[in-house]
Design a protein around this motif. Sequence first.
Motif, PDB file in Angstrom:
ATOM      1  N   SER A 335       0.818  -1.219   0.000  1.00  0.00           N
ATOM      2  CA  SER A 335       0.000   0.000   0.000  1.00  0.00           C
ATOM      3  C   SER A 335       0.849   1.265   0.000  1.00  0.00           C
ATOM      4  O   SER A 335       0.307   2.368  -0.032  1.00  0.00           O
ATOM      5  CB  SER A 335      -0.918   0.006   1.229  1.00  0.00           C
ATOM      6  OG  SER A 335      -0.160   0.077   2.430  1.00  0.00           O
ATOM      7  N   HIS A 336       2.176   1.123   0.032  1.00  0.00           N
ATOM      8  CA  HIS A 336       3.050   2.297   0.056  1.00  0.00           C
ATOM      9  C   HIS A 336       3.086   2.960  -1.314  1.00  0.00           C
ATOM     10  O   HIS A 336       3.008   2.271  -2.342  1.00  0.00           O
ATOM     11  CB  HIS A 336       4.462   1.881   0.472  1.00  0.00           C
ATOM     12  CG  HIS A 336       5.372   3.027   0.774  1.00  0.00           C
ATOM     13  ND1 HIS A 336       6.159   3.625  -0.195  1.00  0.00           N
ATOM     14  CD2 HIS A 336       5.620   3.706   1.928  1.00  0.00           C
ATOM     15  CE1 HIS A 336       6.848   4.611   0.358  1.00  0.00           C
ATOM     16  NE2 HIS A 336       6.543   4.680   1.637  1.00  0.00           N
ATOM     17  N   PRO A 337       3.237   4.300  -1.362  1.00  0.00           N
ATOM     18  CA  PRO A 337       3.270   4.983  -2.671  1.00  0.00           C
ATOM     19  C   PRO A 337       4.439   4.547  -3.560  1.00  0.00           C
ATOM     20  O   PRO A 337       4.339   4.586  -4.783  1.00  0.00           O
ATOM     21  CB  PRO A 337       3.400   6.465  -2.296  1.00  0.00           C
ATOM     22  CG  PRO A 337       2.916   6.562  -0.904  1.00  0.00           C
ATOM     23  CD  PRO A 337       3.229   5.257  -0.251  1.00  0.00           C
ATOM     24  N   ASP A 338       5.558   4.119  -2.953  1.00  0.00           N
ATOM     25  CA  ASP A 338       6.740   3.766  -3.741  1.00  0.00           C
ATOM     26  C   ASP A 338       7.377   2.491  -3.183  1.00  0.00           C
ATOM     27  O   ASP A 338       8.471   2.533  -2.598  1.00  0.00           O
ATOM     28  CB  ASP A 338       7.745   4.927  -3.723  1.00  0.00           C
ATOM     29  CG  ASP A 338       8.901   4.707  -4.698  1.00  0.00           C
ATOM     30  OD1 ASP A 338       8.795   3.786  -5.538  1.00  0.00           O
ATOM     31  OD2 ASP A 338       9.891   5.434  -4.617  1.00  0.00           O
ATOM     32  N   PRO A 339       6.725   1.343  -3.356  1.00  0.00           N
ATOM     33  CA  PRO A 339       7.273   0.100  -2.776  1.00  0.00           C
ATOM     34  C   PRO A 339       8.585  -0.333  -3.405  1.00  0.00           C
ATOM     35  O   PRO A 339       9.399  -0.987  -2.750  1.00  0.00           O
ATOM     36  CB  PRO A 339       6.157  -0.927  -3.036  1.00  0.00           C
ATOM     37  CG  PRO A 339       5.369  -0.371  -4.166  1.00  0.00           C
ATOM     38  CD  PRO A 339       5.448   1.109  -4.045  1.00  0.00           C
ATOM     39  N   SER A 341      11.167   1.474  -4.215  1.00  0.00           N
ATOM     40  CA  SER A 341      12.297   2.105  -3.529  1.00  0.00           C
ATOM     41  C   SER A 341      12.551   1.429  -2.184  1.00  0.00           C
ATOM     42  O   SER A 341      13.696   1.361  -1.718  1.00  0.00           O
ATOM     43  CB  SER A 341      12.035   3.590  -3.320  1.00  0.00           C
ATOM     44  OG  SER A 341      10.970   3.797  -2.406  1.00  0.00           O
ATOM     45  N   GLN A 342      11.492   0.934  -1.543  1.00  0.00           N
ATOM     46  CA  GLN A 342      11.667   0.191  -0.298  1.00  0.00           C
ATOM     47  C   GLN A 342      12.447  -1.096  -0.547  1.00  0.00           C
ATOM     48  O   GLN A 342      13.352  -1.451   0.216  1.00  0.00           O
ATOM     49  CB  GLN A 342      10.305  -0.129   0.327  1.00  0.00           C
ATOM     50  CG  GLN A 342       9.558   1.074   0.851  1.00  0.00           C
ATOM     51  CD  GLN A 342       8.366   0.684   1.717  1.00  0.00           C
ATOM     52  OE1 GLN A 342       7.958  -0.481   1.758  1.00  0.00           O
ATOM     53  NE2 GLN A 342       7.797   1.650   2.403  1.00  0.00           N
ATOM     54  N   ILE A 343      12.099  -1.798  -1.629  1.00  0.00           N
ATOM     55  CA  ILE A 343      12.823  -3.027  -1.968  1.00  0.00           C
ATOM     56  C   ILE A 343      14.298  -2.723  -2.197  1.00  0.00           C
ATOM     57  O   ILE A 343      15.186  -3.446  -1.712  1.00  0.00           O
ATOM     58  CB  ILE A 343      12.199  -3.693  -3.217  1.00  0.00           C
ATOM     59  CG1 ILE A 343      10.764  -4.159  -2.915  1.00  0.00           C
ATOM     60  CG2 ILE A 343      13.049  -4.870  -3.702  1.00  0.00           C
ATOM     61  CD1 ILE A 343      10.030  -4.715  -4.127  1.00  0.00           C
ATOM     62  N   ALA A 344      14.586  -1.648  -2.915  1.00  0.00           N
ATOM     63  CA  ALA A 344      15.974  -1.276  -3.198  1.00  0.00           C
ATOM     64  C   ALA A 344      16.724  -0.932  -1.912  1.00  0.00           C
ATOM     65  O   ALA A 344      17.893  -1.317  -1.748  1.00  0.00           O
ATOM     66  CB  ALA A 344      16.010  -0.092  -4.168  1.00  0.00           C
ATOM     67  N   ALA A 345      16.065  -0.234  -0.983  1.00  0.00           N
ATOM     68  CA  ALA A 345      16.718   0.140   0.277  1.00  0.00           C
ATOM     69  C   ALA A 345      17.054  -1.094   1.111  1.00  0.00           C
ATOM     70  O   ALA A 345      18.134  -1.179   1.709  1.00  0.00           O
ATOM     71  CB  ALA A 345      15.816   1.085   1.073  1.00  0.00           C
ATOM     72  N   LEU A 373      -3.268  -2.126  -9.493  1.00  0.00           N
ATOM     73  CA  LEU A 373      -2.293  -1.827 -10.545  1.00  0.00           C
ATOM     74  C   LEU A 373      -0.867  -1.863  -9.996  1.00  0.00           C
ATOM     75  O   LEU A 373       0.063  -2.317 -10.676  1.00  0.00           O
ATOM     76  CB  LEU A 373      -2.589  -0.460 -11.164  1.00  0.00           C
ATOM     77  CG  LEU A 373      -3.900  -0.353 -11.949  1.00  0.00           C
ATOM     78  CD1 LEU A 373      -4.109   1.072 -12.449  1.00  0.00           C
ATOM     79  CD2 LEU A 373      -3.902  -1.334 -13.120  1.00  0.00           C
ATOM     80  N   VAL A 374      -0.678  -1.388  -8.758  1.00  0.00           N
ATOM     81  CA  VAL A 374       0.643  -1.430  -8.131  1.00  0.00           C
ATOM     82  C   VAL A 374       1.062  -2.874  -7.894  1.00  0.00           C
ATOM     83  O   VAL A 374       2.213  -3.251  -8.139  1.00  0.00           O
ATOM     84  CB  VAL A 374       0.628  -0.634  -6.805  1.00  0.00           C
ATOM     85  CG1 VAL A 374       1.950  -0.808  -6.059  1.00  0.00           C
ATOM     86  CG2 VAL A 374       0.369   0.839  -7.071  1.00  0.00           C
ATOM     87  N   LEU A 375       0.113  -3.699  -7.437  1.00  0.00           N
ATOM     88  CA  LEU A 375       0.411  -5.117  -7.206  1.00  0.00           C
ATOM     89  C   LEU A 375       0.796  -5.805  -8.511  1.00  0.00           C
ATOM     90  O   LEU A 375       1.749  -6.605  -8.551  1.00  0.00           O
ATOM     91  CB  LEU A 375      -0.796  -5.822  -6.577  1.00  0.00           C
ATOM     92  CG  LEU A 375      -1.213  -5.352  -5.179  1.00  0.00           C
ATOM     93  CD1 LEU A 375      -2.424  -6.153  -4.694  1.00  0.00           C
ATOM     94  CD2 LEU A 375      -0.060  -5.495  -4.192  1.00  0.00           C
ATOM     95  N   LYS A 376       0.088  -5.485  -9.565  1.00  0.00           N
ATOM     96  CA  LYS A 376       0.385  -6.092 -10.867  1.00  0.00           C
ATOM     97  C   LYS A 376       1.774  -5.702 -11.347  1.00  0.00           C
ATOM     98  O   LYS A 376       2.528  -6.538 -11.863  1.00  0.00           O
ATOM     99  CB  LYS A 376      -0.678  -5.661 -11.883  1.00  0.00           C
ATOM    100  CG  LYS A 376      -0.575  -6.370 -13.231  1.00  0.00           C
ATOM    101  CD  LYS A 376      -1.724  -5.976 -14.147  1.00  0.00           C
ATOM    102  CE  LYS A 376      -1.615  -6.696 -15.490  1.00  0.00           C
ATOM    103  NZ  LYS A 376      -2.737  -6.320 -16.406  1.00  0.00           N
ATOM    104  N   ALA A 377       2.135  -4.433 -11.158  1.00  0.00           N
ATOM    105  CA  ALA A 377       3.461  -3.967 -11.573  1.00  0.00           C
ATOM    106  C   ALA A 377       4.563  -4.635 -10.749  1.00  0.00           C
ATOM    107  O   ALA A 377       5.616  -5.013 -11.285  1.00  0.00           O
ATOM    108  CB  ALA A 377       3.545  -2.450 -11.433  1.00  0.00           C
TER     109      ALA A 377
END
Length: 466
Positions: A335-339, A341-345, A373-377
């Motif tokens: 649900s985060h706006p930019d997941p 970037s979290q994965i990269a961190a 749509l975010v989940l699909k991406a």
Amino acid sequence: MTEETRPDVELQPGEMDLQDRSSLRRVAGLSTELEDITEVEYRQLRLERVVLVGVWTEGSVEDAENSLTELKALAETAGSDVLDALIQRRQKPDPATFIGRGKVDELRDAVQATGADTVICDGELAPSQLRNLEDRVKVKVVDRVALILDIFAQHAKSAEGKAQVELAQLQYQTQRLRGWGGNLSRQAGGRAAGGEGIGGRGPGETKLETDRRRIQAKMAKLRRELKELRGTRETKKAERRRNKIPSVAIAGYTNAGKSSLLNRLTGAGVLVEDALFATLDPTTRRAETSDGRVYTLSDTVGFVRHLPHQLVEAFRSTLEEVADADLVLHVVDGSHPDPESQIAAVREVFAQIEAFKVPEIIVINKADQADPLVLKALLAREPHAVVVSARTGEGIDELLSAIEADLPVPEVLVDAVVPYSRGDLVNQLHLHAEIETLEHVAEGTHVVARVHPELANDLAPFAQQP
């Protein structure tokens, strides 16, 4: 009477921790506000009123706003009241004041207009930058590193966790010692050194040097304590390794739902709170696959963008739970706006602790709140991923199947008839082997299974001849 206050309801340990933490929170607006207060003891009782400031050097404006939103969440977790936020667009931070001379004047105006008593900068500031900002703005200035360390200090519970946080804080403070005026730069010699007279005269040490030496001694003591505490955890890990029990580490960004997922998978009952770094101490619980194999699930400390180097070093022994694991469940907040970037961190920290070679399952949590749509991406970008909701239980069965499929498979194939008098060996097979067939015959239990070499040696006397 609510369920939490009924005496006949047994609370889980995590629920009791949450009650204790909530009971210390202060209700805004129900205090006597005194303006001319300088006593430190009283200031500690007041909710700090802060202004946030960030420098946007790269990426989009959304990236800069997301970073400042995260800083706001960190400040609120630490117990602050955020009043205003400023962003400065620069190619690189100003070496003198971090945000530049013109922006400092705007920041001072914002502080005076809002009545703030603290400024929090979204970055790690050099000692000179902190000093220059405080001199210009006339209020306390804190950087992102000090803020995260403060949250860790509030939430640490175990002896090891408290020692790790204190060590990180001392490492941070060593390079930032300074006094008001010249009081810390005075040298103590001659009569100033306690009036010692002959033998006590000379240049002596400055107060700053004395404080730095004491900090170094305290850090050495903390490192010794952590080495002893690490031995206790190593003993437990050695026992699991001796029994060939696979370990699964739950890692990921802070507030992604790691503790909620551990509770859902094992009923651990650890503290769950919508706050950054709510739990710091690792929790390990036993779990079983559908075919009876035993493995462990360990919750670990959360990560964040630009996790302070001092914390990575101080918590290295705790983070090694990830590096030593057989499988990592990398939990992501869907649900985060930019997941992404979290994965990269998180993967950046994995690289620092040399955990990038451990097999990984991306667990996209909070599916009940996420944009489809975010989940699909995310699924397109991370093919080895599972979408779950720790709150509703959605996708948990699929996750358990993925864990079972990715756990290391014992390497030795055995075909043996175990006498009924050796029920202990059959029990070991159920706990630590991947059983292909099992049937009871007149001579004993006929089993075909994949086992570890040690168990294969124990079964060798009962092996079937080809």
